[in-house]
Design a protein around this motif. Structure first.
Motif, PDB file in Angstrom:
ATOM      1  N   ARG A 199       0.844  -1.193   0.000  1.00  0.00           N
ATOM      2  CA  ARG A 199       0.000   0.000   0.000  1.00  0.00           C
ATOM      3  C   ARG A 199       0.880   1.245   0.000  1.00  0.00           C
ATOM      4  NH1 ARG A 199      -4.338  -1.704   4.754  1.00  0.00           N
ATOM      5  NH2 ARG A 199      -5.691  -2.977   3.416  1.00  0.00           N
ATOM      6  N   LEU A 200       0.366   2.292  -0.596  1.00  0.00           N
ATOM      7  CA  LEU A 200       0.957   3.619  -0.482  1.00  0.00           C
ATOM      8  C   LEU A 200       0.003   4.498   0.309  1.00  0.00           C
ATOM      9  CD1 LEU A 200       2.279   4.416  -4.089  1.00  0.00           C
ATOM     10  CD2 LEU A 200       3.533   3.432  -2.166  1.00  0.00           C
ATOM     11  N   GLY A 201       0.552   5.287   1.225  1.00  0.00           N
ATOM     12  CA  GLY A 201      -0.258   6.269   1.930  1.00  0.00           C
ATOM     13  C   GLY A 201      -0.926   5.799   3.190  1.00  0.00           C
ATOM     14  N   ARG A 202      -0.748   4.521   3.580  1.00  0.00           N
ATOM     15  CA  ARG A 202      -1.318   4.039   4.839  1.00  0.00           C
ATOM     16  C   ARG A 202      -0.626   2.751   5.263  1.00  0.00           C
ATOM     17  NH1 ARG A 202      -7.014   0.904   4.906  1.00  0.00           N
ATOM     18  NH2 ARG A 202      -6.045   0.304   6.894  1.00  0.00           N
ATOM     19  N   GLN A 203      -0.929   2.331   6.487  1.00  0.00           N
ATOM     20  CA  GLN A 203      -0.377   1.107   7.059  1.00  0.00           C
ATOM     21  C   GLN A 203      -1.180  -0.106   6.601  1.00  0.00           C
ATOM     22  OE1 GLN A 203       1.992  -0.656   8.006  1.00  0.00           O
ATOM     23  NE2 GLN A 203       2.499   0.104  10.062  1.00  0.00           N
ATOM     24  N   PHE A 204      -0.603  -1.294   6.803  1.00  0.00           N
ATOM     25  CA  PHE A 204      -1.329  -2.529   6.519  1.00  0.00           C
ATOM     26  C   PHE A 204      -2.434  -2.739   7.551  1.00  0.00           C
ATOM     27  CE2 PHE A 204       2.983  -3.749   8.247  1.00  0.00           C
ATOM     28  CZ  PHE A 204       2.595  -3.891   9.567  1.00  0.00           C
ATOM     29  N   ASP A 205      -3.355  -3.684   7.238  1.00  0.00           N
ATOM     30  CA  ASP A 205      -4.458  -3.983   8.155  1.00  0.00           C
ATOM     31  C   ASP A 205      -3.936  -4.535   9.479  1.00  0.00           C
ATOM     32  OD1 ASP A 205      -6.413  -3.196   6.361  1.00  0.00           O
ATOM     33  OD2 ASP A 205      -6.636  -5.211   5.514  1.00  0.00           O
ATOM     34  N   PRO A 206      -4.606  -4.251  10.602  1.00  0.00           N
ATOM     35  CA  PRO A 206      -5.830  -3.476  10.726  1.00  0.00           C
ATOM     36  C   PRO A 206      -5.579  -2.004  11.048  1.00  0.00           C
ATOM     37  CG  PRO A 206      -5.381  -4.536  12.809  1.00  0.00           C
ATOM     38  CD  PRO A 206      -4.250  -4.924  11.881  1.00  0.00           C
ATOM     39  N   ALA A 207      -4.341  -1.545  10.969  1.00  0.00           N
ATOM     40  CA  ALA A 207      -4.016  -0.162  11.308  1.00  0.00           C
ATOM     41  C   ALA A 207      -4.434   0.788  10.183  1.00  0.00           C
ATOM     42  CB  ALA A 207      -2.522  -0.035  11.588  1.00  0.00           C
ATOM     43  N   TRP A 208      -4.394   2.071  10.476  1.00  0.00           N
ATOM     44  CA  TRP A 208      -4.752   3.110   9.505  1.00  0.00           C
ATOM     45  C   TRP A 208      -3.504   3.915   9.160  1.00  0.00           C
ATOM     46  CZ3 TRP A 208     -10.002   3.946   7.900  1.00  0.00           C
ATOM     47  CH2 TRP A 208     -10.890   3.038   8.456  1.00  0.00           C
ATOM     48  N   GLU A 209      -3.149   4.890  10.000  1.00  0.00           N
ATOM     49  CA  GLU A 209      -1.874   5.619   9.874  1.00  0.00           C
ATOM     50  C   GLU A 209      -1.703   6.245   8.482  1.00  0.00           C
ATOM     51  OE1 GLU A 209       1.221   2.963  11.224  1.00  0.00           O
ATOM     52  OE2 GLU A 209       0.103   2.443  13.026  1.00  0.00           O
ATOM     53  N   PHE A 210      -2.666   7.088   8.112  1.00  0.00           N
ATOM     54  CA  PHE A 210      -2.695   7.689   6.780  1.00  0.00           C
ATOM     55  C   PHE A 210      -1.707   8.843   6.642  1.00  0.00           C
ATOM     56  CE2 PHE A 210      -6.946   5.762   7.062  1.00  0.00           C
ATOM     57  CZ  PHE A 210      -6.976   5.069   5.863  1.00  0.00           C
ATOM     58  N   PHE A 211      -1.170   8.975   5.454  1.00  0.00           N
ATOM     59  CA  PHE A 211      -0.182  10.008   5.109  1.00  0.00           C
ATOM     60  C   PHE A 211      -0.874  11.163   4.391  1.00  0.00           C
ATOM     61  CE2 PHE A 211       2.763  11.437   1.607  1.00  0.00           C
ATOM     62  CZ  PHE A 211       3.656  12.133   2.403  1.00  0.00           C
ATOM     63  N   HIS A 212      -0.573  12.400   4.822  1.00  0.00           N
ATOM     64  CA  HIS A 212      -1.112  13.581   4.150  1.00  0.00           C
ATOM     65  C   HIS A 212      -0.001  14.240   3.340  1.00  0.00           C
ATOM     66  CE1 HIS A 212      -2.936  17.880   4.301  1.00  0.00           C
ATOM     67  NE2 HIS A 212      -3.249  17.246   3.180  1.00  0.00           N
ATOM     68  N   GLY A 213      -0.076  14.084   2.034  1.00  0.00           N
ATOM     69  CA  GLY A 213       0.955  14.660   1.170  1.00  0.00           C
ATOM     70  C   GLY A 213       0.910  14.000  -0.193  1.00  0.00           C
ATOM     71  N   SER A 214       2.057  13.950  -0.846  1.00  0.00           N
ATOM     72  CA  SER A 214       2.116  13.387  -2.189  1.00  0.00           C
ATOM     73  C   SER A 214       3.378  12.548  -2.362  1.00  0.00           C
ATOM     74  CB  SER A 214       2.092  14.500  -3.243  1.00  0.00           C
ATOM     75  OG  SER A 214       3.208  15.363  -3.089  1.00  0.00           O
ATOM     76  N   ILE A 215       3.279  11.573  -3.244  1.00  0.00           N
ATOM     77  CA  ILE A 215       4.428  10.777  -3.658  1.00  0.00           C
ATOM     78  C   ILE A 215       4.592  10.966  -5.155  1.00  0.00           C
ATOM     79  CG2 ILE A 215       5.362   8.438  -3.888  1.00  0.00           C
ATOM     80  CD1 ILE A 215       3.905   7.706  -1.318  1.00  0.00           C
ATOM     81  N   ASP A 216       5.794  11.327  -5.564  1.00  0.00           N
ATOM     82  CA  ASP A 216       6.031  11.770  -6.928  1.00  0.00           C
ATOM     83  C   ASP A 216       6.822  10.774  -7.753  1.00  0.00           C
ATOM     84  OD1 ASP A 216       6.146  13.632  -9.112  1.00  0.00           O
ATOM     85  OD2 ASP A 216       8.183  14.094  -8.512  1.00  0.00           O
ATOM     86  N   GLU A 217       7.401   9.791  -7.144  1.00  0.00           N
ATOM     87  CA  GLU A 217       8.200   8.805  -7.872  1.00  0.00           C
ATOM     88  C   GLU A 217       8.377   7.598  -6.966  1.00  0.00           C
ATOM     89  OE1 GLU A 217      10.289   8.424 -11.670  1.00  0.00           O
ATOM     90  OE2 GLU A 217       9.634  10.334 -10.837  1.00  0.00           O
ATOM     91  N   LEU A 218       8.313   6.418  -7.551  1.00  0.00           N
ATOM     92  CA  LEU A 218       8.485   5.198  -6.777  1.00  0.00           C
ATOM     93  C   LEU A 218       9.133   4.146  -7.657  1.00  0.00           C
ATOM     94  CD1 LEU A 218       7.886   3.336  -4.297  1.00  0.00           C
ATOM     95  CD2 LEU A 218       5.661   2.864  -5.362  1.00  0.00           C
ATOM     96  N   SER A 219      10.226   3.561  -7.166  1.00  0.00           N
ATOM     97  CA  SER A 219      10.919   2.505  -7.904  1.00  0.00           C
ATOM     98  C   SER A 219      11.385   1.430  -6.932  1.00  0.00           C
ATOM     99  CB  SER A 219      12.132   3.046  -8.662  1.00  0.00           C
ATOM    100  OG  SER A 219      11.734   3.927  -9.696  1.00  0.00           O
ATOM    101  N   VAL A 220      11.410   0.193  -7.422  1.00  0.00           N
ATOM    102  CA  VAL A 220      11.927  -0.933  -6.655  1.00  0.00           C
ATOM    103  C   VAL A 220      12.899  -1.700  -7.540  1.00  0.00           C
ATOM    104  CG1 VAL A 220      11.386  -3.047  -5.396  1.00  0.00           C
ATOM    105  CG2 VAL A 220       9.776  -1.119  -5.340  1.00  0.00           C
TER     106      VAL A 220
END
Length: 218
Positions: free
Chosen positions: A173-194
């Motif tokens: 997931r992007l922008g939050r934690q895995f279940d059952p937690a929430w922990e949401f992020f307020h902002g933006s992600i502009d690039e993602l690579s693995v």
């Protein structure tokens, strides 16, 4: 608003050499979360949007859900993302997560004290998470039973103990934690690579990496 980024080579010290294989890449052009390399597209949830080259989260219920794990669970990997936080939460917050809470759930974000954390095995490091509301690039090199490297804006900030990534639980997931937690992020992600970081015979002590160089739009 973030500008698009180029990959610039830098060199960091290591006791072994790597061959990096790009497995997933998201530049967030268009209006969807499209993996231009591995085909692991994401689904926008809770009102998250893709616009202006970024995926944007309101910190309340927005996130991106993938249908598979994009973080390797059985080998060395390199995770890079560029993010800008708009509002800091007084509680744990995650930019990316995968797995479940236990011996080796994986996530990157910050803890109650607004200190960087990298999964259950590094839940509260002494490193402060940037609090300047500006975009920063973050790089995590981990897995494979080797030390964990954490870089900000292309600079090696700290070396930690090895971490492991479990196979079960919530998919990436992007922008939050895995279940059952929430922990949401307020902002933006502009690039993602693995990347897969495949060990090679160590004939040199230099490890070359392509890291994000970026600048804000004027």
């Amino acid at each position: 608003m973030l500008a698009k980024h180029m990959l610039l080579p830098i060199v960091m010290l290591s006791s072994w050499a790597n061959a990096q294989i790009l497995t997933h890449h998201y530049d967030f052009n268009g209006s969807a979360v499209i993996d231009s390399v591995g085909g692991a597209n994401g689904t926008l949830m809770g009102g998250a949007t893709v616009e202006g080259g970024s995926v944007r989260f309101d910190g309340i219920d927005d996130y991106v859900q993938f249908g598979e794990n994009i973080i390797p669970t059985d080998r060395r990997f390199i995770l890079q993302l560029v993010a800008q936080e708009l509002t800091a939460n007084p509680y744990p917050t995650e930019l990316i997560s995968q797995g479940w809470s236990g011996p080796a759930g994986f996530y990157f974000g910050y803890a109650w004290e607004h200190n960087v954390r990298i999964g259950d095995m590094l839940q509260n490091t002494p490193l402060p998470f940037p609090d300047d509301r500006l975009p920063h690039s973050y790089t995590i090199i981990a897995g494979g039973g080797l030390d964990t490297y954490f870089l900000t804006d292309g600079f090696l900030i700290e070396t930690f103990k090895p971490i492991h990534v479990i196979t079960g639980g919530s998919k990436t997931r992007l922008g939050r934690q895995f279940d059952p937690a929430w922990e949401f992020f307020h902002g933006s992600i502009d690039e993602l690579s693995v990347w897969d970081a495949v060990p090679e015979p160590a004939t040199t002590a230099l490890l070359g990496l392509g890291l994000f160089a970026f600048r804000r739009k004027r």
